[in-house]
Design an enzyme around this catalytic site. Sequence first.
Site, PDB file in Angstrom:
ATOM      1  N   CYS A  51      88.313   8.047  81.127  1.00 23.58           N
ATOM      2  CA  CYS A  51      89.495   7.716  80.329  1.00 23.58           C
ATOM      3  C   CYS A  51      89.157   7.074  78.988  1.00 23.58           C
ATOM      4  O   CYS A  51      90.058   6.759  78.207  1.00 23.58           O
ATOM      5  CB  CYS A  51      90.420   6.815  81.131  1.00 23.58           C
ATOM      6  N   HIS A  86      94.805  -0.615  76.591  1.00 30.58           N
ATOM      7  CA  HIS A  86      94.556   0.453  77.567  1.00 30.58           C
ATOM      8  C   HIS A  86      95.634   0.403  78.647  1.00 30.58           C
ATOM      9  O   HIS A  86      96.194   1.433  79.010  1.00 30.58           O
ATOM     10  CB  HIS A  86      93.171   0.274  78.184  1.00 30.58           C
ATOM     11  N   GLU A 130      92.308  -6.875  81.370  1.00 32.77           N
ATOM     12  CA  GLU A 130      92.304  -6.579  79.934  1.00 32.77           C
ATOM     13  C   GLU A 130      93.063  -7.660  79.172  1.00 32.77           C
ATOM     14  O   GLU A 130      92.605  -8.120  78.113  1.00 32.77           O
ATOM     15  CB  GLU A 130      92.933  -5.214  79.649  1.00 32.77           C
ATOM     16  N   LYS A 177     101.224   3.838  77.386  1.00 32.53           N
ATOM     17  CA  LYS A 177     101.276   4.455  78.716  1.00 32.53           C
ATOM     18  C   LYS A 177     102.558   4.096  79.466  1.00 32.53           C
ATOM     19  O   LYS A 177     102.900   4.757  80.449  1.00 32.53           O
ATOM     20  CB  LYS A 177     100.051   4.040  79.533  1.00 32.53           C
ATOM     21  N   HIS A 207      99.358   8.024  81.891  1.00 33.16           N
ATOM     22  CA  HIS A 207      97.930   7.973  81.551  1.00 33.16           C
ATOM     23  C   HIS A 207      97.400   9.392  81.357  1.00 33.16           C
ATOM     24  O   HIS A 207      97.308  10.159  82.310  1.00 33.16           O
ATOM     25  CB  HIS A 207      97.184   7.265  82.673  1.00 33.16           C
ATOM     26  N   PHE A 246      86.699   5.120  84.278  1.00 31.72           N
ATOM     27  CA  PHE A 246      85.927   5.051  85.504  1.00 31.72           C
ATOM     28  C   PHE A 246      84.439   5.111  85.152  1.00 31.72           C
ATOM     29  O   PHE A 246      84.028   5.894  84.295  1.00 31.72           O
ATOM     30  CB  PHE A 246      86.271   6.224  86.420  1.00 31.72           C
TER      31      PHE A 246
END
Length: 501
Positions: free
Chosen positions: A252, A392, A403, A423, A428, A488
């Site tokens: 991502c 994010h 975050e 998002k 996402h 990831f």
Amino acid sequence: MAASSVVCSRLMAACMSVACEKDSSVSMLSTTSSDTSRLFRRRKRATLVKCAPPHLSIMNSTATSGEATATAVHQAMEAMPKKKPPTKQRRVVVTGMGVETSLGNDPNVFYNNLLEGVSGISEIEAFDCSLYPTRIAGEIKSFSTDGWVAPKLSKRMDKFMLYMLTAGKKALADGGITEDVMDELNKARCGVLIGSAMGGMKVFNDAIEALRVSYRKMNPFCVPFATTNMGSAMLAMDLGWMGPNYSISTACATSNFCILNAANHIIRGEADMMLCGGSDAVIIPIGLGGFVACRALSQRNTDPTKASRPWDSNRDGFVMGEGAGVLLLEELEHAKKRGATIYAEFLGGSFTCDAYHMTEPHPEGTGVILCIEKALAQSGVSKEDVNYINAHATSTPAGDLKEYQALMHCFGQNPELRVNSTKSMIGHLLGAAGAVEAVATVQAIRTGWVHPNINLENPDDGVDSNVLVGPTKERLAIKVALSNSFGFGGHNSSILFAPYQ
């Protein structure tokens, strides 16, 4: 010096003799030591002529080996290119944007919908998912390649490539790259760097299904159209762009990696213009099933528009999205020379790795903090100048909070700071997320408006809602904007934009 020269000459001659030994009919193993000595001297003189480049082959056979070698070395050194002198830092600007999203396929329509707080999350219609625990996504309901991709290719390509090609060409059109302008470009200095996290999953899945019958039933394009690099390659072939061309896949965080590397090609003088970003299309059975198996998705099926809720205490996972985002980055003087509209300036960025867990963020936010601090240092930006962050923030229980804590560690003393998550409205987009969010970030700079965080009804404990943008759009004169993407594998990326001045 003379003795040293002779020794070097003899060593070089010996090496050259070995290299050319195949041309001799005499074996060294069958000679006596005195014969060997005489033979070596004869070979040494002959070799300097026999193995020399054409422009040295006319050397006088009576010249000494030292003189001959010295001449060859001197000429070779003269032929070596001189070191490139240091040049002034090349500035990178954004001159075009293209998107394919569930909220629109035009950057202005897309951003206006974000400003109005419209959600692009809905029930999946592409296939029957009634037996899945998750049946919602940021699915693109209406998509056309007409005028952008040849019909024959449109039927064969995976959607991730089609999204990429259309968004890429739209970015060119948005940047004023008409046919006449294209003809004037130095295509050897124009490149494409658009990545994908998942690649052509449907093409690959269809090939597996065909293989169950026979390999003869497999699509001959299944391999090239499944690989992540082929979208960039096909776009470059279509445009005739011969500069840097590849893709990066870091889950991502893919888009941000591509954008920063594309900018670096321009900064280093390897290109004047780069199309960059990301694309993914995994709202298909294997894609949905795979993320369900990870237990990462929201299951708020009865209320799709409320499912993606970053920082809200009632969030239950992220919502899949699909689409593409592409930026046209350009060297400043190149853009000015052709009279391009400059939307924003790209200041720089950075990458790090958590080196901790495949899917979970580092509990101390170490990698994220390091990434942000490196991005600021590399760009020469102070923390006080960053007053907008497109986070994010995926709507996962652990990721959002970690975050937020990292952002507060870095920017918590800035009273002007505003943070939001795109998002919350489009879900996402995996490898495309960073690029679509970069478009949103540039649009925020252009318009002076930042979009809301929807579904933020009950913020997590420890989250200061005064830092987060509220349920409606807000006015903000952006000094410097930061956009984060994490993937990831512990991949972290932060990129920075600012108004062009």
